[in-house]
Design an enzyme around this catalytic site. Structure first.
Site, short mmCIF file in Angstrom:
data_model
loop_
_atom_site.label_atom_id
_atom_site.label_comp_id
_atom_site.label_asym_id
_atom_site.label_seq_id
_atom_site.Cartn_x
_atom_site.Cartn_y
_atom_site.Cartn_z
N ASN A 84 0.82 -1.21 0.00
CA ASN A 84 0.00 0.00 0.00
C ASN A 84 0.86 1.26 0.00
O ASN A 84 0.97 1.95 -1.02
CB ASN A 84 -0.94 -0.03 1.21
CG ASN A 84 -2.04 1.01 1.12
OD1 ASN A 84 -1.95 1.94 0.33
ND2 ASN A 84 -3.06 0.86 1.92
N ASP A 85 1.50 1.56 1.12
CA ASP A 85 2.23 2.82 1.22
C ASP A 85 3.37 2.92 0.19
O ASP A 85 3.67 4.01 -0.28
CB ASP A 85 2.79 2.98 2.64
CG ASP A 85 1.67 3.12 3.66
OD1 ASP A 85 0.57 3.56 3.27
OD2 ASP A 85 1.88 2.77 4.84
#
Lengths: 458, 89
Positions: free
Chosen positions: A384-385
């Site tokens: 995600n990040d």
């Protein structure tokens, strides 16, 4: 003792040669074997040496047998997805061993110089801190302790006071070495600091913590080497200390954060949303695996982006099956490995290697980013990040400035997540709402297996 | 204190930085577990600490031998297990 020292030099040379061979996957296994031989030489030489004191062979034999049983069981049973926990707990044992040796040296009756006392305190401090810190890290990774940062009011002040107290007690202990209570105080304060410095660090910052604890275990060994005036310990400790430090540095760079920020920042704590970007609603397109399969069918170049979600779902073998199918259809498949993907340095590489994916297909950040330009499908699995474009432009984002994988430059981005929950940094990922982004929800393993079925039916 | 021993320490750090910087990211996990096994060298000190009739110190030495052995055996074995998996096409 002179002869023993020659063997320690030989052991150190073998350690260095062993690590040198780790510079390539082809020679790495030999390198590990060479380092192991070095260790055997050091141990046997110590056992056979004439010591000023009489060592207890029976006790040593018991210790070694118990250690072999525990160590070998761990090494054989551990799953590749659990490797971060494993390394964490081994770091702890290494640090603990160093601290115990220093403590034993302290308790030995006889003259102790100020220098030796100072190094004993240093060794006990670093070793004990590594021991308790590693167990907390292990607990967080294994799920015994919350992976969320645990903070309490005045934590920083508390840590500072503990450090100050340690310094004062340490100075007293050097002045009056006979006062055993000061000694206990050093042990207790170090143990508490290991805990309070590790609990505020969140799950995704674990790569930094593990690297740092790795470095500490080396520093503790080196400090014990100074206590015993033993070159073997000093050289090995320095090597491990340097190794951990380099990895720590690489991990921090991978997140564009300073070490201090990782240790004291408690990033990942549910934050109040600041700025517009975090409050903005994102509309996402959710596809079934069937629809996704059609997109894959039309693609020529596919880049897989694995993240921690892949490890959690144990989906490494499922990825390989899908990739092999696509390759069988003449498509190119590459893997993009972000430096901080997973929970320890190189975590993803080991997982994919376990699934028999050739290491040549695994590309790091600098290598892979230009490849996204002409990539048809980027498949993001539980990451995600590290793929959040906000890192490039949104100054208010906690991950601003972090180097990311440019998946959004691909023609289509297929993102697999279990839910719409935010990533570790607690922020919504604008990538999910992009025109070329498609979400396929579900557990990574189930999703990939379904996708393979659908691909075969096309 | 003996200045030689400090010299050895500092030079070893430089050697460490030099050789470890050349380890590719793909091998960072085996590097960690392998170097971790090397830090089990404290077992050498633990062996010396198990003095016959040494009281508490001897028992600490025994625990240190156990910890050190876990570190060495577990570390090298698991590193080997991992490195075995790294294959070319």
């Amino acid at each position: 003792m002179v002869y023993t020292n020659i063997f320690y030099v030989l052991a150190s040379v073998l350690f260095i040669l062993g690590i040198k061979k780790l510079s390539h996957p082809r020679t790495a296994r030999n390198g590990n074997m060479i380092a192991f031989i070095g260790m055997m030489i050091a141990i046997v030489a110590t056992l056979l040496a004439k010591h000023e004191i009489e060592i207890d062979f029976q006790l040593i034999a018991i210790g070694i047998v118990v250690g072999i049983i525990i160590g070998a069981t761990f090494a054989i049973k551990v799953q590749m997805t659990q490797m971060p926990q494993m390394v964490a707990i081994f770091n702890g044992f290494g640090g603990g061993a160093s601290a115990l040796v220093a403590a034993a040296e302290f308790l030995k009756t006889g003259e102790i110089t100020t220098f030796t006392l100072g190094t004993i305190i240093l060794s006990i401090f670093v070793g004990t801190l590594t021991f308790t810190g590693s167990f907390i890290a292990f607990g967080k990774l294994q799920g015994f302790v919350s992976g969320q940062p645990i903070v309490f009011p005045g934590q920083q002040v508390f840590n500072a006071l503990m450090a100050l107290a340690l310094l004062i007690v340490g100075v007293y202990l050097v002045q009056i070495p006979g006062e055993i209570n000061y000694f206990y105080a050093v042990v207790i304060i170090s143990a508490i600091m290991g805990i309070t410095l590790t609990i505020p660090i969140g799950g995704a910052d674990m790569p930094v913590v593990i690297s740092l604890l790795n470095s500490y275990s080396g520093v503790a060994a080196a400090a014990t080497g100074f206590v015993l005036m033993n070159n073997g310990l000093i050289i090995s400790g320095a090597l491990v200390g340097a190794s951990g430090l380099i990895l720590t540095n690489i991990m921090c760079k991978g997140m564009n954060r300073s070490l201090a920020n990782v240790i004291f920042g408690a990033v990942g704590l549910a934050q109040e949303s600041t700025g517009d970007s975090t409050t903005k609603q994102i509309t996402v397109k959710s596809y079934s695996t069937e629809e996704a399969a059609m997109i894959f069918d039309a693609a020529e170049k596919v880049i897989v982006v694995p993240g921690y979600g892949l490890a959690v779902a144990q989906a490494q073998h499922a990825v390989r099956e899908v990739a092999e199918f696509l390759e069988g259809k003449g498509k190119q498949v590459l893997y993009a490995i972000h430096p901080v993907a997973g929970r320890m340095p190189g975590h993803m590489n080991v997982l994919l290697a376990e699934a028999n994916i050739p290491y040549e297909q695994l590309k790091d950040l600098d290598e892979i980013n230009p490849e996204f330009e002409d990539c048809d499908v980027a498949l993001v699995l539980g990451a995600n990040d590290v793929v959040n474009p906000a890192a490039r432009h949104d100054k208010s984002s906690p991950i601003y400035g972090m180097p990311i994988l440019d998946v959004d430059k691909s023609r289509t981005v297929i993102i697999n997540k279990r839910t719409m929950n935010t990533g570790f940094a607690g922020i919504q990922n604008e990538l999910f709402g992009f025109d070329n982004s498609i979400m396929v929800f579900g557990d990574a393993k189930d999703m990939l297996q379904q996708l393979l079925k659908d691909l075969k039916e096309l | 204190m003996d200045i030689n021993i400090l010299t050895v320490f500092i030079l070893a750090i430089f050697v460490g930085i030099e050789i470890i910087s050349k380890v590719p990211p793909t091998l960072h996990t085996p590097l960690m577990s392998g170097s971790n096994a090397i830090s089990g060298i404290a077992i050498v000190g633990a062996i010396i600490a198990t003095k016959v009739g040494g009281g508490t110190g001897t028992w600490l030495g025994l625990i240190a031998v156990i910890f050190g052995t876990i570190n060495v055996v577990g570390g090298f074995m698991v590193t080997d297990r991992m490195l075995k998996m790294f294959k070319r096409k």
